[in-house]
Design a protein around this motif. Sequence first.
Motif, mmCIF file in Angstrom:
data_model
loop_
_atom_site.group_PDB
_atom_site.id
_atom_site.type_symbol
_atom_site.label_atom_id
_atom_site.label_comp_id
_atom_site.label_asym_id
_atom_site.label_seq_id
_atom_site.Cartn_x
_atom_site.Cartn_y
_atom_site.Cartn_z
ATOM 1 N N VAL A 19 0.977 -1.308 -0.069
ATOM 2 C CA VAL A 19 -0.075 0.223 -0.044
ATOM 3 C C VAL A 19 0.853 1.274 0.066
ATOM 4 N N ARG A 20 2.269 1.127 -0.066
ATOM 5 C CA ARG A 20 2.991 2.359 -0.122
ATOM 6 C C ARG A 20 2.881 2.948 -1.640
ATOM 7 N N HIS A 21 2.389 2.162 -2.513
ATOM 8 C CA HIS A 21 2.310 2.335 -4.150
ATOM 9 C C HIS A 21 1.121 3.202 -4.207
ATOM 10 N N ARG A 22 1.165 4.306 -4.440
ATOM 11 C CA ARG A 22 0.063 5.608 -4.334
ATOM 12 C C ARG A 22 -0.832 5.497 -5.427
ATOM 13 N N HIS A 23 -0.457 4.965 -6.624
ATOM 14 C CA HIS A 23 -1.297 5.074 -7.943
ATOM 15 C C HIS A 23 -2.299 4.049 -7.841
ATOM 16 N N PHE A 24 -2.562 3.333 -6.882
ATOM 17 C CA PHE A 24 -3.493 2.176 -6.743
ATOM 18 C C PHE A 24 -4.605 2.573 -5.762
ATOM 19 N N ARG B 207 3.540 -1.339 -14.136
ATOM 20 C CA ARG B 207 4.666 -1.414 -14.677
ATOM 21 C C ARG B 207 5.604 -1.108 -13.597
ATOM 22 N N HIS B 208 5.432 0.013 -12.969
ATOM 23 C CA HIS B 208 6.281 0.495 -11.745
ATOM 24 C C HIS B 208 6.333 -0.490 -10.822
ATOM 25 N N PHE B 209 5.343 -0.879 -10.113
ATOM 26 C CA PHE B 209 5.161 -1.827 -9.120
ATOM 27 C C PHE B 209 5.901 -3.192 -9.443
ATOM 28 N N ARG C 176 8.432 -3.414 -11.618
ATOM 29 C CA ARG C 176 9.822 -3.203 -11.727
ATOM 30 C C ARG C 176 10.551 -2.989 -10.135
ATOM 31 N N MET C 177 9.703 -2.394 -9.310
ATOM 32 C CA MET C 177 10.144 -2.116 -8.056
ATOM 33 C C MET C 177 10.374 -3.393 -7.299
ATOM 34 N N ARG C 178 9.246 -4.121 -7.391
ATOM 35 C CA ARG C 178 8.988 -5.289 -6.411
ATOM 36 C C ARG C 178 9.227 -6.425 -6.769
ATOM 37 N N ALA C 179 9.459 -6.767 -8.288
ATOM 38 C CA ALA C 179 9.970 -8.266 -8.836
ATOM 39 C C ALA C 179 11.385 -8.316 -8.905
ATOM 40 N N GLU D 39 15.611 -8.138 -7.761
ATOM 41 C CA GLU D 39 16.054 -8.749 -6.567
ATOM 42 C C GLU D 39 16.347 -8.197 -5.278
ATOM 43 N N HIS D 40 16.188 -6.814 -5.348
ATOM 44 C CA HIS D 40 16.322 -5.944 -4.119
ATOM 45 C C HIS D 40 14.969 -6.059 -3.315
ATOM 46 N N ALA D 41 14.080 -6.389 -3.741
ATOM 47 C CA ALA D 41 12.798 -6.466 -2.907
ATOM 48 C C ALA D 41 12.865 -7.591 -2.204
ATOM 49 N N GLU D 42 11.875 -7.517 -1.057
ATOM 50 C CA GLU D 42 11.720 -8.486 -0.031
ATOM 51 C C GLU D 42 11.063 -9.800 -0.728
HETATM 52 C C1 LIG Z 1 13.958 -2.546 -1.926
HETATM 53 C C2 LIG Z 1 13.183 -1.585 -1.195
HETATM 54 C C3 LIG Z 1 13.453 -0.982 -0.064
HETATM 55 C C4 LIG Z 1 12.786 -0.296 0.546
HETATM 56 N N1 LIG Z 1 12.970 0.141 1.879
HETATM 57 C C5 LIG Z 1 12.266 1.339 2.458
HETATM 58 C C6 LIG Z 1 12.654 1.659 3.734
HETATM 59 O O1 LIG Z 1 13.432 1.233 4.369
HETATM 60 N N2 LIG Z 1 11.670 2.417 4.298
HETATM 61 C C7 LIG Z 1 10.558 3.052 3.822
HETATM 62 O O2 LIG Z 1 9.887 3.951 4.169
HETATM 63 N N3 LIG Z 1 10.297 2.532 2.431
HETATM 64 C C8 LIG Z 1 11.014 1.705 1.679
HETATM 65 N N4 LIG Z 1 10.761 1.412 0.662
HETATM 66 C C9 LIG Z 1 9.321 1.818 -0.084
HETATM 67 C C10 LIG Z 1 9.772 3.098 -0.980
HETATM 68 O O3 LIG Z 1 10.364 3.987 -0.418
HETATM 69 C C11 LIG Z 1 8.521 3.287 -1.626
HETATM 70 O O4 LIG Z 1 7.537 4.212 -0.811
HETATM 71 C C12 LIG Z 1 7.836 2.459 -2.474
HETATM 72 O O5 LIG Z 1 8.596 1.638 -3.184
HETATM 73 C C13 LIG Z 1 6.584 2.959 -3.306
HETATM 74 O O6 LIG Z 1 7.282 3.547 -4.696
HETATM 75 P P1 LIG Z 1 7.340 4.875 -5.204
HETATM 76 O O7 LIG Z 1 7.928 5.838 -4.081
HETATM 77 O O8 LIG Z 1 8.256 4.916 -6.399
HETATM 78 O O9 LIG Z 1 5.867 5.502 -5.484
HETATM 79 P P2 LIG Z 1 4.686 5.137 -5.920
HETATM 80 O O10 LIG Z 1 3.707 5.431 -4.952
HETATM 81 O O11 LIG Z 1 4.646 3.553 -6.479
HETATM 82 O O12 LIG Z 1 4.575 5.938 -7.284
HETATM 83 C C14 LIG Z 1 5.203 5.801 -8.399
HETATM 84 C C15 LIG Z 1 5.870 6.954 -8.909
HETATM 85 O O13 LIG Z 1 5.068 8.105 -9.211
HETATM 86 C C16 LIG Z 1 5.775 9.418 -8.771
HETATM 87 N N5 LIG Z 1 5.036 9.665 -7.625
HETATM 88 C C17 LIG Z 1 4.274 9.407 -6.524
HETATM 89 N N6 LIG Z 1 3.809 9.951 -5.720
HETATM 90 C C18 LIG Z 1 4.630 11.197 -5.679
HETATM 91 C C19 LIG Z 1 4.724 12.511 -5.063
HETATM 92 N N7 LIG Z 1 4.104 12.602 -3.949
HETATM 93 N N8 LIG Z 1 5.569 13.356 -5.438
HETATM 94 C C20 LIG Z 1 6.242 13.188 -6.825
HETATM 95 N N9 LIG Z 1 6.397 12.064 -7.292
HETATM 96 C C21 LIG Z 1 5.437 10.929 -6.896
HETATM 97 C C22 LIG Z 1 7.116 8.834 -8.561
HETATM 98 O O14 LIG Z 1 7.814 8.949 -9.854
HETATM 99 C C23 LIG Z 1 7.087 7.366 -7.971
HETATM 100 O O15 LIG Z 1 8.343 6.639 -8.237
HETATM 101 C C24 LIG Z 1 11.432 0.409 -0.255
HETATM 102 C C25 LIG Z 1 11.277 -0.219 -1.365
HETATM 103 C C26 LIG Z 1 11.932 -1.135 -2.012
HETATM 104 C C27 LIG Z 1 11.456 -1.468 -3.533
#
Ligand SMILES: Cc1cc2nc3c(=O)[nH]c(=O)nc-3n(C[C@H](O)[C@H](O)[C@H](O)COP(=O)(O)OP(=O)(O)OC[C@H]3O[C@@H](n4cnc5c(N)ncnc54)[C@H](O)[C@@H]3O)c2cc1C
Length: 250
Positions: free
Chosen positions: A95-100, A194-196, A198-201, A203-206
């Motif tokens: 749910v950290r991914h904000r566009h869903f 695609r972004h999800f 890229r980030m979560r599949a 090797e650095h993802a959990e």
């Molecule tokens: C390997 C790994 C380790 C991580 N470790 C931690 C950690 O230790 N602590 C932690 O808190 N989180 C951690 N995260 C989570 C990470 O910081 C992101 O919150 C999460 O991956 C969501 O991705 P995103 O930031 O690309 O945003 P999404 O919400 O998926 O948004 C996609 C894209 O939209 C754009 N976007 C979205 N919202 C904004 C905005 N408000 N302003 C400008 N552009 C925006 C950006 O380009 C962003 O990349 C980790 C993630 C990964 C993959």
Amino acid sequence: MAEAWIHEPRVTLLAVTQFTPPSHIEWETDTDNPAQQLIEFAGRLCYRSFHNPSGRANAEYIGHLLAQGHLSVIEHASASFLIEGISRSCSHEIVRHRHFSYSQVSQRFVNEAEARMVLPPALEGDPEAQAIAESVTRASKEAYARLVERLRARYAHVDDPSLRRKLARQAARSVLPNATETALVMTGNFRAWRHFVRMRASEHAEAEIRRVAIAVLKILQEQAPAVFGDFTIRRHDDGSEVAEPGYAYE
Ligand SMILES: Cc1cc2nc3c(=O)[nH]c(=O)nc-3n(C[C@H](O)[C@H](O)[C@H](O)COP(=O)(O)OP(=O)(O)OC[C@H]3O[C@@H](n4cnc5c(N)ncnc54)[C@H](O)[C@@H]3O)c2cc1C
């Protein structure tokens, strides 16, 4: 009773974009894939190029958008998934991914006394580690049940039984572990997926969220091969699957 661990997430496609071509615009494409048709239609509108001057096939057209980073066009297509058998720690990452858009099981309303637990992939094949984890999950569930009982007695003056249960469960849930199973419905457009992936599949993802992302990717590669076909899935050193995109833009 031994913990009936959940070992794998279950990812089910619920919905994917359909397309109704406008009858007043003359246009042909070589695909019968509705999501890919919509993407091409939207892209062609930008330059009013419905007559396809370059003679590109749909897959080639979408590949060109991805290569150029013209990604707003793929935002028109979307998909919804039911994701089950994941831990609360995994859902917190998702749910950290904000566009869903999300709808998730409520721990305030649902009784978690018999909740199942998700085994962290790193504990697979390690009975000693599982026994350590199990002792904690058992104690947590017992504490949860005792707290619910106690709090329901505390709120005995509340007439509405549903509200009384909610008041008890919303406080008692604080002792449940991160491994507690949850389920959610997750909807987003193809650019967000695609972004999800890229980030979560990567090797650095959990490991647990990586399994979700790989499962999503495999379904989307079937549903919209022109949009997700550039991702390659390979085996990581530890035997798990990881994926990488072919295009640099996101
Ligand atoms: C390997 C790994 C380790 C991580 N470790 C931690 C950690 O230790 N602590 C932690 O808190 N989180 C951690 N995260 C989570 C990470 O910081 C992101 O919150 C999460 O991956 C969501 O991705 P995103 O930031 O690309 O945003 P999404 O919400 O998926 O948004 C996609 C894209 O939209 C754009 N976007 C979205 N919202 C904004 C905005 N408000 N302003 C400008 N552009 C925006 C950006 O380009 C962003 O990349 C980790 C993630 C990964 C993959």
